[in-house]
Motif scaffolding. Structure first.
Motif, PDB file in Angstrom:
ATOM      1  N   MET A 185      73.426  68.765  21.397  1.00  0.00           N
ATOM      2  CA  MET A 185      74.140  67.798  22.218  1.00  0.00           C
ATOM      3  C   MET A 185      73.113  66.945  22.954  1.00  0.00           C
ATOM      4  SD  MET A 185      77.103  66.619  23.181  1.00  0.00           S
ATOM      5  CE  MET A 185      78.330  67.889  22.881  1.00  0.00           C
ATOM      6  N   ASP A 186      73.101  65.642  22.707  1.00  0.00           N
ATOM      7  CA  ASP A 186      72.204  64.727  23.421  1.00  0.00           C
ATOM      8  C   ASP A 186      72.855  64.353  24.747  1.00  0.00           C
ATOM      9  OD1 ASP A 186      70.363  64.702  21.353  1.00  0.00           O
ATOM     10  OD2 ASP A 186      71.332  63.021  20.337  1.00  0.00           O
ATOM     11  N   THR A 187      72.168  64.658  25.834  1.00  0.00           N
ATOM     12  CA  THR A 187      72.729  64.371  27.161  1.00  0.00           C
ATOM     13  C   THR A 187      71.843  63.459  27.992  1.00  0.00           C
ATOM     14  OG1 THR A 187      71.683  66.385  28.036  1.00  0.00           O
ATOM     15  CG2 THR A 187      73.955  66.574  27.224  1.00  0.00           C
ATOM     16  N   LYS A 188      70.658  63.132  27.510  1.00  0.00           N
ATOM     17  CA  LYS A 188      69.746  62.283  28.259  1.00  0.00           C
ATOM     18  C   LYS A 188      69.472  61.024  27.458  1.00  0.00           C
ATOM     19  CE  LYS A 188      67.450  66.130  30.626  1.00  0.00           C
ATOM     20  NZ  LYS A 188      66.163  66.802  30.889  1.00  0.00           N
ATOM     21  N   GLY A 189      70.005  59.934  27.899  1.00  0.00           N
ATOM     22  CA  GLY A 189      69.794  58.679  27.208  1.00  0.00           C
ATOM     23  C   GLY A 189      71.001  57.782  27.359  1.00  0.00           C
ATOM     24  N   SER A 190      70.894  56.612  26.777  1.00  0.00           N
ATOM     25  CA  SER A 190      71.998  55.661  26.775  1.00  0.00           C
ATOM     26  C   SER A 190      71.995  54.971  25.421  1.00  0.00           C
ATOM     27  CB  SER A 190      71.825  54.636  27.899  1.00  0.00           C
ATOM     28  OG  SER A 190      72.867  53.709  27.891  1.00  0.00           O
ATOM     29  N   TRP A 191      73.129  55.057  24.734  1.00  0.00           N
ATOM     30  CA  TRP A 191      73.183  54.571  23.362  1.00  0.00           C
ATOM     31  C   TRP A 191      74.256  53.492  23.223  1.00  0.00           C
ATOM     32  CZ3 TRP A 191      73.076  59.732  24.729  1.00  0.00           C
ATOM     33  CH2 TRP A 191      71.904  60.420  24.417  1.00  0.00           C
ATOM     34  N   LYS A 192      74.014  52.605  22.281  1.00  0.00           N
ATOM     35  CA  LYS A 192      74.981  51.566  21.945  1.00  0.00           C
ATOM     36  C   LYS A 192      75.634  51.928  20.606  1.00  0.00           C
ATOM     37  CE  LYS A 192      73.928  48.866  25.453  1.00  0.00           C
ATOM     38  NZ  LYS A 192      74.902  48.570  26.541  1.00  0.00           N
ATOM     39  N   ALA A 193      76.839  51.420  20.410  1.00  0.00           N
ATOM     40  CA  ALA A 193      77.561  51.706  19.168  1.00  0.00           C
ATOM     41  C   ALA A 193      78.300  50.459  18.704  1.00  0.00           C
ATOM     42  CB  ALA A 193      78.547  52.866  19.362  1.00  0.00           C
ATOM     43  N   GLY A 194      78.690  50.442  17.463  1.00  0.00           N
ATOM     44  CA  GLY A 194      79.434  49.314  16.902  1.00  0.00           C
ATOM     45  C   GLY A 194      79.989  49.676  15.541  1.00  0.00           C
ATOM     46  N   ILE A 195      80.575  48.677  14.877  1.00  0.00           N
ATOM     47  CA  ILE A 195      81.127  48.914  13.541  1.00  0.00           C
ATOM     48  C   ILE A 195      80.012  49.395  12.623  1.00  0.00           C
ATOM     49  CG2 ILE A 195      82.257  47.850  11.562  1.00  0.00           C
ATOM     50  CD1 ILE A 195      83.531  45.861  13.458  1.00  0.00           C
ATOM     51  N   SER A 196      80.258  50.484  11.928  1.00  0.00           N
ATOM     52  CA  SER A 196      79.234  51.091  11.101  1.00  0.00           C
ATOM     53  C   SER A 196      78.848  50.187   9.941  1.00  0.00           C
ATOM     54  CB  SER A 196      79.735  52.435  10.567  1.00  0.00           C
ATOM     55  OG  SER A 196      78.836  52.956   9.616  1.00  0.00           O
ATOM     56  N   ARG A 197      77.553  50.216   9.616  1.00  0.00           N
ATOM     57  CA  ARG A 197      77.081  49.495   8.445  1.00  0.00           C
ATOM     58  C   ARG A 197      77.606  50.133   7.158  1.00  0.00           C
ATOM     59  NH1 ARG A 197      70.804  49.549  10.032  1.00  0.00           N
ATOM     60  NH2 ARG A 197      71.475  51.687  10.423  1.00  0.00           N
ATOM     61  N   LYS A 198      78.007  51.393   7.251  1.00  0.00           N
ATOM     62  CA  LYS A 198      78.565  52.090   6.097  1.00  0.00           C
ATOM     63  C   LYS A 198      80.077  51.901   5.991  1.00  0.00           C
ATOM     64  CE  LYS A 198      75.037  55.699   6.434  1.00  0.00           C
ATOM     65  NZ  LYS A 198      74.793  57.152   6.582  1.00  0.00           N
ATOM     66  N   SER A 199      80.657  51.286   7.002  1.00  0.00           N
ATOM     67  CA  SER A 199      82.105  51.107   7.018  1.00  0.00           C
ATOM     68  C   SER A 199      82.482  49.796   6.347  1.00  0.00           C
ATOM     69  CB  SER A 199      82.619  51.130   8.453  1.00  0.00           C
ATOM     70  OG  SER A 199      84.007  50.900   8.496  1.00  0.00           O
ATOM     71  N   ASP A 200      83.728  49.718   5.937  1.00  0.00           N
ATOM     72  CA  ASP A 200      84.261  48.496   5.348  1.00  0.00           C
ATOM     73  C   ASP A 200      84.680  47.572   6.488  1.00  0.00           C
ATOM     74  OD1 ASP A 200      85.444  46.482   3.941  1.00  0.00           O
ATOM     75  OD2 ASP A 200      87.079  47.713   3.129  1.00  0.00           O
ATOM     76  N   ALA A 201      83.927  46.489   6.670  1.00  0.00           N
ATOM     77  CA  ALA A 201      84.233  45.570   7.769  1.00  0.00           C
ATOM     78  C   ALA A 201      85.583  44.885   7.572  1.00  0.00           C
ATOM     79  CB  ALA A 201      83.132  44.517   7.886  1.00  0.00           C
TER      80      ALA A 201
END
Length: 676
Positions: A428-444
């Motif tokens: 479990m990653d608990t230290k940090g700050s991450w961004k997310a978005g539509i996956s490159r592996k997903s069908d846009a």
């Protein structure tokens, strides 16, 4: 006793019995040789060699003529009967007559069913006073009489008044009923099967009949008939909410060797749409119509095509249950924790979406599939995997947010993909700050992202995230990446076939700023609506040939409910008391169409019955391919019935012909030769 001919049409062959007489009369004989010296001998020779002479070898002529006549009678197949009664006793015949949906196919002016009934009437006329009965092949086979009897006139009247059914024939049940009646009688027994022998219904069927019961198969229908059918109609989702876009899927089947083009009409909620459809030879075509509904309740769908030679399957019905709200259940939620904050976020989401209700189950017990459209499991510890999968299989969409300590094996098992051998807990990653978005592996272009194509709503996973489970980035093709973190760690993994989503995006305000972004509510609305199981609405569909039933519930008296058919004609019903209350059941059976249960003038419930899709393929098979029994032409069977079970005499005539030929040879050998 009566002497009858099985092949009277060949009676003209008896004229060939004159052949040996003519040959004997006109045959030119070889004259004896004489030494002559006067014309007296010439006159004697001319007299004996004339073309026309009187018969002299009467015995030879008689034997040859009798031999020829005996051979001719072999072809005529004479029988010795008992004057209209079977020898030595009466025979019991059960006519197994097909009246399933394919028998409504017309060949010329009449249908196959009409032809089957006409043949049965003729056979009964020819059979004399033997016992008989009729058993119908349909969804619920039945016999005209409780047991075979001699009231042939009543059976024939039932055949003339009979009509085909738009049902699938229960062949095995009909055969069992017919054999059950024949097993109760003594003497000669016969089972006559009259059917079109539709290939899709009879191909795998085997006639298992006792050896002492004679089985005769008679086919009606001369040729395969091409057919275009509406084979399927359903909406996805099957129970949408008010205002949600609904796709109505209609499928057509072409049962012919030529492509067909037709116009497809769809009626839904008072509206009508149409579309031209090209259906390949022996193929299928699909047409999709989009719509949405403004009010909750049952909406009737009807798809139809233009009439063809077989009209029974040109229309199909379906029901869409439009709902005003969908239900989401969260479990469990511990107070004072990030889980409680996540539940509060879902509460606010439900307040923003008028079609979403959100509730919490504190005990942790899973709700039933009937009480929840969505289940959100917060801080999943890897337990109850099979129960969650069963809930998803029943139609409830399951969202699971794994907690620390969950293994990769747990996640793989829940998504119903091959399980790896490792069982170490995921970090479990608990230290940090991450961004997310539509996956490159997903069908846009996936429907869930359609709202975000224009960029008006921005990134559907905008914001920062401070906690996540370190899931591997590589997953089987059956698992869809919806949202990924910038370093390719999955944020939302969906298994559409399993109806499960692994949720790796924290919802609580202390762990992410996502819920405060303007894109959060639109994305969650699209995600919820598009993650629902695509089930076909068949719960209110009744098979043709079966009764309709409905439980009105408490507060409704059965006497106030009336059942109406397509023509708005009231149908008789009866009330049965069950453990859950009163249940209304129609006394008759359903035919294809729409049926309405009304309380007064108000519509309470709707049911539909559709033409059985298996009956649309009108290709026929050779009855000889159905194991068991004898295939007989109807005309041949009529001749047999007219002659009864007489004693065949043709073997005796064949023996007599050989005897006459042998005697003729012996007489020829004994005939004295003329002196030179």
């Amino acid at each position: 006793m009566q002497f009858l001919l099985a092949n009277p049409a060949w009676l003209w062959l008896l004229s060939l019995g004159l052949v040996p007489v003519l040959v004997h009369l006109f045959a030119r004989s070889n004259p004896p040789k004489y030494a002559f010296s006067s014309t007296e001998f010439l006159r004697r020779i001319l007299k004996k060699t004339a073309r026309m002479r009187k018969p002299q070898d009467w015995l030879l002529l008689l034997l040859r003529t009798l031999a020829v006549l005996a051979l001719l009678f072999v072809f005529l197949q004479p029988l010795l009967t008992g004057g209209g009664e079977a020898l030595p006793g009466k025979k019991t015949t059960v006519y197994l007559i097909d009246r399933s949906a394919s028998m409504a196919c017309k060949e010329g002016a009449s249908s196959r069913f009409d032809g089957a009934c006409a043949k049965a009437v003729e056979l009964m006329d020819s059979a004399g006073g033997d016992d008989a009965n009729v058993v119908w092949i349909d969804a619920q086979p039945e016999a005209v009489f409780p047991q075979p009897g001699q009231n042939i006139a009543y059976l024939q009247d039932a055949l003339k008044r009979g009509s085909g059914r738009a049902e699938q024939g229960a062949i095995a049940a009909a055969l069992s009923l017919a054999l059950g009646q024949l097993n109760l009688v003594e003497g000669a027994r016969e089972l006559v099967i009259i059917s079109d022998f539709q290939a899709s219904a009879w191909k795998e069927f085997q006639l298992q009949v006792p050896k002492d019961i004679k089985v005769v198969k008679v086919r009606v229908g001369d040729e395969d008939t091409g057919n275009l059918a509406v084979s399927e109609l359903f909406a996805t989702p099957s129970n949408p909410v008010v205002g949600q876009d609904v796709v109505m899927v209609c499928r057509l089947r072409n049962f012919s060797d030529t492509p067909r083009r037709t116009t497809l009409y769809l009626e839904s909620g008072g509206g009508r749409q149409s579309r031209d459809v090209e259906v390949p030879a022996w193929g299928e075509a699909e047409a999709n119509f989009s719509s949405h509904f403004a009010s909750p309740g049952q909406v009737q769908l009807s798809a139809s095509i233009g009439e063809d030679a077989f009209t029974g399957d040109n229309t199909r019905h379906a029901l869409v249950q439009v709902r005003d709200t969908l239900k989401m259940v969260s479990l469990p939620a511990a107070k004072g924790s990030a889980r409680e904050q996540a539940v509060e976020v879902l509460d606010r989401l439900a307040a923003s979406l008028e079609w979403l209700d959100h509730s919490v189950v504190e005990s942790g017990a899973l709700p039933s599939s009937d009480s929840a459209d969505f289940v959100f499991v917060h801080a999943w510890d890897g337990e109850n995997t099979e129960a969650l999968k069963a809930l998803a299989a029943a139609g409830t969409s399951v969202f699971v947010h794994p907690a620390a300590g969950v293994t990769l094996t747990d996640c793989q098992s829940l998504l119903d993909v091959p399980v790896s051998s490792g069982s170490q807990p995921l970090a479990m990653d608990t230290k940090g700050s991450w961004k997310a978005g539509i996956s490159r592996k997903s069908d846009a272009n996936a429907k869930v992202f359609e709202l975000f194509k224009t960029g008006e709503f921005g990134n559907p996973a905008a914001g920062s995230f401070k906690e996540r489970l370190r899931l591997p980035s590589a997953w089987p093709e059956t698992v869809t990446h919806l949202i990924d973190y910038n370093d390719d760690v999955p944020g939302l993994l969906a298994a559409p076939a399993a109806n499960v989503i692994i949720w790796n995006l924290p919802l609580s305000n202390s762990l992410s700023s996502w819920s405060g972004q303007s894109s959060f509510v639109p994305f969650m609305g699209e995600l919820l609506l598009n993650s629902r199981a695509s089930q076909k609405g068949v719960s209110a569909e009744v098979l043709p040939g079966t009764p309709l039933s409905w439980a009105p519930g408490e507060g409704v008296t059965p006497d106030s409910v009336t059942l109406f058919d397509d023509a708005n004609t009231a149908q008789p019903t009866e009330t049965r008391m069950t453990a859950t209350g009163a249940q209304l059941t129609s006394t008759g059976t359903a035919a294809p169409g729409v049926y309405q249960w009304k309380i007064g003038d108000g519509l309470a419930h709707v049911q539909v019955s559709n033409f059985p899709a298996t009956e649309s393929d009108l290709r026929l098979m050779d009855p000889a391919e159905v194991q068991g029994g004898e295939v007989v032409d109807s005309q041949q069977l009529l001749r047999r019935a007219a002659l009864g079970d007489g004693i065949p005499l043709w073997p005796w005539f064949l023996c007599a012909a050989f005897l006459f030929l042998i005697l003729e040879s012996l007489v020829s050998m004994w005939k004295p030769k003329p002196a030179n």
